[in-house]
Scaffold this active site. Structure first.
Site, PDB file in Angstrom:
ATOM      1  N   HIS A 122       0.837  -1.202   0.000  1.00 22.96           N
ATOM      2  CA  HIS A 122       0.000   0.000   0.000  1.00 22.96           C
ATOM      3  C   HIS A 122       0.873   1.254   0.000  1.00 22.96           C
ATOM      4  O   HIS A 122       2.097   1.163   0.175  1.00 22.96           O
ATOM      5  CB  HIS A 122      -0.897   0.017   1.252  1.00 22.96           C
ATOM      6  CG  HIS A 122      -0.141   0.178   2.542  1.00 22.96           C
ATOM      7  ND1 HIS A 122       0.627  -0.825   3.090  1.00 22.96           N
ATOM      8  CD2 HIS A 122      -0.008   1.236   3.383  1.00 22.96           C
ATOM      9  CE1 HIS A 122       1.186  -0.400   4.211  1.00 22.96           C
ATOM     10  NE2 HIS A 122       0.827   0.852   4.413  1.00 22.96           N
ATOM     11  N   ASP A 135       0.655   5.002   2.173  1.00 22.20           N
ATOM     12  CA  ASP A 135      -0.033   5.339   3.422  1.00 22.20           C
ATOM     13  C   ASP A 135      -1.243   6.247   3.216  1.00 22.20           C
ATOM     14  O   ASP A 135      -1.166   7.273   2.545  1.00 22.20           O
ATOM     15  CB  ASP A 135       0.942   5.979   4.413  1.00 22.20           C
ATOM     16  CG  ASP A 135       1.815   4.915   5.064  1.00 22.20           C
ATOM     17  OD1 ASP A 135       1.339   3.779   5.231  1.00 22.20           O
ATOM     18  OD2 ASP A 135       2.971   5.217   5.389  1.00 22.20           O
ATOM     19  N   HIS A 175       4.755   0.175   0.040  1.00 21.34           N
ATOM     20  CA  HIS A 175       5.523  -0.569   1.039  1.00 21.34           C
ATOM     21  C   HIS A 175       4.654  -1.645   1.672  1.00 21.34           C
ATOM     22  O   HIS A 175       3.427  -1.630   1.553  1.00 21.34           O
ATOM     23  CB  HIS A 175       6.132   0.359   2.096  1.00 21.34           C
ATOM     24  CG  HIS A 175       5.126   1.125   2.889  1.00 21.34           C
ATOM     25  ND1 HIS A 175       4.496   2.254   2.417  1.00 21.34           N
ATOM     26  CD2 HIS A 175       4.625   0.926   4.137  1.00 21.34           C
ATOM     27  CE1 HIS A 175       3.668   2.713   3.327  1.00 21.34           C
ATOM     28  NE2 HIS A 175       3.722   1.919   4.378  1.00 21.34           N
ATOM     29  N   ARG A 211       5.804   6.514  14.486  1.00 21.06           N
ATOM     30  CA  ARG A 211       5.543   6.955  13.112  1.00 21.06           C
ATOM     31  C   ARG A 211       4.997   8.385  13.067  1.00 21.06           C
ATOM     32  O   ARG A 211       4.117   8.744  13.852  1.00 21.06           O
ATOM     33  CB  ARG A 211       4.528   6.006  12.464  1.00 21.06           C
ATOM     34  CG  ARG A 211       4.393   6.218  10.975  1.00 21.06           C
ATOM     35  CD  ARG A 211       3.470   5.163  10.383  1.00 21.06           C
ATOM     36  NE  ARG A 211       2.117   5.675  10.341  1.00 21.06           N
ATOM     37  CZ  ARG A 211       1.271   5.473   9.323  1.00 21.06           C
ATOM     38  NH1 ARG A 211       1.630   4.740   8.290  1.00 21.06           N
ATOM     39  NH2 ARG A 211       0.063   5.964   9.361  1.00 21.06           N
TER      40      ARG A 211
HETATM   41  C1  SIN Z   1       3.246   1.363   7.803  1.00 23.27           C
HETATM   42  O1  SIN Z   1       2.579   0.863   6.904  1.00 23.27           O
HETATM   43  O2  SIN Z   1       3.338   2.581   7.919  1.00 23.27           O
HETATM   44  C2  SIN Z   1       4.027   0.483   8.764  1.00 23.27           C
HETATM   45  C3  SIN Z   1       5.327   0.076   8.195  1.00 23.27           C
HETATM   46  C4  SIN Z   1       6.146  -0.760   9.136  1.00 23.27           C
HETATM   47  O3  SIN Z   1       5.785  -0.933  10.302  1.00 23.27           O
HETATM   48  O4  SIN Z   1       7.201  -1.249   8.710  1.00 23.27           O
END
Ligand code: SIN
Length: 281
Positions: A96, A98, A257, A272
């Protein structure tokens, strides 16, 4: 600051910089240039509390609020991403970009590793620009005419993936999937043009794009599945193996990612921050 692009097909590791220190405008410009060139930047061995992470992140734009997670008490822009040792579900475990279901999805995500499993828990990044550019001109032209219906409901809505598995227990008490916004829909192109580089990238994704406007869900799923398979081929994918103190900063406008969920029995704890972006065009 040194930039080493041996990480894989995309991304670069940056060394010789301490992100906890106040950085000059010139340093921030250099980081931003390298980030636009490489899509994801990785900084190792950083020591960053939430305030230092948001101070660094805020130099790249306005920090945004993630709609489904409570932030930390000491910083409203930092959300905890925790998978406990006994949890089964992880956060972000599918290909996806974000929060692409927002009207103005984040341009950047800045993720910092506080605790990582001894093995596993890597994040994969895929170059959605080169993947798009490698398609045939006729197919590219067809895709460029399509609009997607983007929504959080497949993940966070009633019957969504996270609801089905009692996500609050799995994703930690900070998770709050019970939200009116979870059923909302927004229209974005399925191929977007990067506002800074001018290059086009695949944008629709399995978890966030419900359908192509005017198509059935079944037809739409086939196209999205094809594009996901295409852009996640080895030649487009870089694997990031986290170590405690690693910070990664990626561009959601041109990269996909996927957080791998292969470390059952171990804890993984990240912080995050997201930076607001433009409306995709
Ligand atoms: C996310 O999708 O922002 C999480 C990525 C991660 O935890 O590696």
């Amino acid at each position: 600051m040194q930039v080493n692009s041996d990480l894989g097909p995309i991304g670069a590791e940056v060394s010789g910089i301490d992100l906890a220190q106040p950085l000059s405008d010139a340093s921030i410009q250099n980081i931003r240039r390298a980030w636009l060139d490489h899509g994801v930047l990785v900084f190792r061995n950083q020591t960053l509390g939430p305030k230092a992470q948001s101070a660094f992140s805020g130099r790249f734009g306005e920090m945004d609020i993630y709609p489904f997670m409570q932030p930390l008490d000491d910083d409203p822009h930092v959300i905890p991403i925790i998978k406990e040792a006994d949890a089964v579900l992880n956060f972000g475990g599918d290909w996806h970009t974000d929060t692409s279901y927002k009207e103005r999805p984040p341009q950047a995500t800045i993720l910092y590793a506080l605790e990582v499993p001894p093995v596993g828990g890597d994040t994969l990044f895929a170059d959605a620009t080169r993947a798009f550019e490698d398609l045939s001109p006729a197919f590219r032209a067809t895709l460029e005419g399509l609009t997607g219906v983007y929504t959080p409901k497949m993940v966070h809505g009633q019957g969504g993936d996270y609801r089905k598995v009692a996500a609050t227990a799995q994703l930690g008490s900070a998770y709050g999937g019970n939200h009116e916004f979870a059923e909302s829909e927004v229209l974005h192109p399925i191929i977007r043009t990067h506002p800074e580089t001018g290059r086009k990238s695949i944008y629709c994704s399995r978890p966030h794009t419900h359908r192509i406007q005017g198509w059935t869900r079944a037809e739409s799923k086939e196209l999205i599945a094809f594009l996901t398979r295409h852009l996640t081929q080895d030649q487009y994918v870089t694997r990031l193996t986290w170590t405690k103190g690693t910070l990664a900063m990626w561009d959601n406008r041109c990269l996909f990612h996927n957080a791998l969920n292969d470390y059952q029995g171990h804890r993984r704890h990240m912080h995050r921050v997201i930076i607001q972006g433009d409306r995709p065009a």
